[in-house]
Motif scaffolding. Sequence first.
Motif, PDB file in Angstrom:
ATOM      1  N   UNK B 256      67.289  47.768  68.878  1.00 38.66           N
ATOM      2  CA  UNK B 256      68.436  48.149  68.024  1.00 38.66           C
ATOM      3  C   UNK B 256      67.964  48.962  66.820  1.00 38.66           C
ATOM      4  N   UNK B 257      66.827  48.554  66.250  1.00 38.59           N
ATOM      5  CA  UNK B 257      66.292  49.281  65.090  1.00 38.59           C
ATOM      6  C   UNK B 257      65.888  50.703  65.494  1.00 38.59           C
ATOM      7  N   UNK B 258      65.218  50.826  66.645  1.00 39.80           N
ATOM      8  CA  UNK B 258      64.807  52.153  67.116  1.00 39.80           C
ATOM      9  C   UNK B 258      66.042  53.013  67.407  1.00 39.80           C
ATOM     10  N   UNK B 259      67.051  52.393  68.012  1.00 43.04           N
ATOM     11  CA  UNK B 259      68.281  53.133  68.313  1.00 43.04           C
ATOM     12  C   UNK B 259      68.923  53.652  67.030  1.00 43.04           C
ATOM     13  N   UNK B 260      68.914  52.801  66.009  1.00 44.98           N
ATOM     14  CA  UNK B 260      69.498  53.193  64.705  1.00 44.98           C
ATOM     15  C   UNK B 260      68.751  54.406  64.133  1.00 44.98           C
ATOM     16  N   UNK B 261      67.420  54.374  64.223  1.00 49.53           N
ATOM     17  CA  UNK B 261      66.628  55.503  63.712  1.00 49.53           C
ATOM     18  C   UNK B 261      66.928  56.768  64.523  1.00 49.53           C
ATOM     19  N   UNK B 262      67.056  56.604  65.842  1.00 48.03           N
ATOM     20  CA  UNK B 262      67.342  57.767  66.698  1.00 48.03           C
ATOM     21  C   UNK B 262      68.723  58.337  66.385  1.00 48.03           C
ATOM     22  N   UNK B 263      69.670  57.446  66.104  1.00 50.39           N
ATOM     23  CA  UNK B 263      71.021  57.902  65.767  1.00 50.39           C
ATOM     24  C   UNK B 263      71.004  58.701  64.461  1.00 50.39           C
TER      25      UNK B 263
END
Lengths: 288, 276
Positions: B256-263
């Motif tokens: 979820x954290x990586x997804x947030x950074x990618x977003x």
Amino acid sequence: MSNAVVVNEVLKKFGKPTDQTWRRLLPYKPNTNGSKSQDNGRKPIVLAVNRVSFDMLEGEIFGVLGPNGGGKSTLIRLISTLLLPDAGTITVFDRDVVRQPRQVQWMINRVSVEASFFKKLSPMENLLYGARLYGMAGGDIRSKVIEILTRLGLDKRAILNPMEEMSRGMQQKVAVARALLSRPRLLLLDEPTTGLDPRSKREVQAVVRELREEHGVTILLTTHDMTEAETLCDRIAIMDQGSIVAMNTPEKLCTMVPSPNGHKPTLEDVFLELTGKSLVADEEKEVA
Amino acid sequence: MSLAVHQLRATYAFVERNANIVRRYWSWEMVWMIYSIADSLSVSFIGMGFEQMGGGSSEVDGRYLVLYFVIGTLVWRYLSTIFYWITDVIGIERWEGTIEYTLMAPVSRLTHMAGQTFFAVIYSLLFTAVVLLANVVVFDIDMQQANLLGGTLVLLAGSFSFIGVGIMASILPLLFPERGSQMTHVLIALLLLVSGVYYPVSVLPSPLKEMATFSPATYVLGGTRQALLEGVSTIELWIYIWPVLIMGVILIPVGLWIFRQAELYAKRTGKLHRNG
């Protein structure tokens, strides 16, 4: 009346400034697949929105006119939290779009020039999905969908058929309905009537008026249609190459240029005079 | 309306939307189902083939091999279906052009992923159950000694870790609009190679064996085979369950954290708008 939107010195650019050394060392240039790219294979930096500032009053219909690639859609994406500005600030009803995106998202909705839907799903299924994301309950949504879509002139049977079987005009009406379902305080309309037949265009324009008059919705409208801008908007900003070159009421904008051939200048005359371009002649160059 | 009610409704929005998509694309679902059944059966027939090729040698137990392959194909079908539904959280919206509308809605990414994941698990269970049914009919599988409850527990525990892997992989379509979805196939192919789906991990060369240690599928396959083939008790299966639970506890928040950074990166660079 208080400010609904405050855009302050907003800057947004696309492309990458750094050169890639390894590419320069290659004996040949890799296929960069696009004429926009520089020799190093990177897209050139484009200033999509260049230090733009303006504010919108609550309940105002604010128009943005500009050629394709002028920065209108980028501006709308910045306000709708889909892009992050490189500099400057944007607030929507005193909430910052970067620091408080969720709170901003509750208050806004958007209609873009492409009616983007799950094409195999029906309008009802698409709108159920869209409205549930804004916390609406299924029963309320169904009755509201029928009410709004029939108000926009859509046949009841079409509401349950796949979107792919509908004309572009009908799809655009469903897009308007999707935006209205969440009862936004700020509605961002990015060329909502482009491609619609005259009748559909009028129906959408009537809804826009009704939203402001009966519900006090604040509306940011980008359009190529001069008549639409002139009749709907309280104020208009003319954007070119990412900058606002003029901003005023339609009447006052028309006094900014000399009369051509002794006639009262139109908004198109003003636009041509200030930008030296036609509104729709340039090829689509939007960068984001 | 409370925040919890809103997030629950939003979670349901993703479940209902995906169910509608499956219903509307029912003919594709049938094609996929037939492919999956044929794939599972053809791999499992290898077990019977070995027995015949061995000339009836007592060293080759065809029934055991068939069940070994059936479990491998079913577990892999289940885990990979979960993986693909979760990685499709962005891919499907890029395909349809709806990504901006979903990402500008007032929905947390946790809610977004919860909806997608809930649907993925239910869909994968039902899909795998149909493939299992086809196998039972064709192979006359005897599972009297199997620990079905234990096998199911291992499978469900393994779902969490695969959800984490799926969330991490779902950033690929976010960052690479044109080829991101295809990139996810590379990851799943590597997991298939090292996890012992069709063979014991022990036959792998050393570097791949090391990689198998980090694949959640290794533990899920090992645990379900122990439960269904050997009838190992649920308590003894704990050695397969705890590693995947720990992987899930780590991988889901990290994903979820990586997804947030990618977003955020996609919002900085304007990659949300581009459709693949």
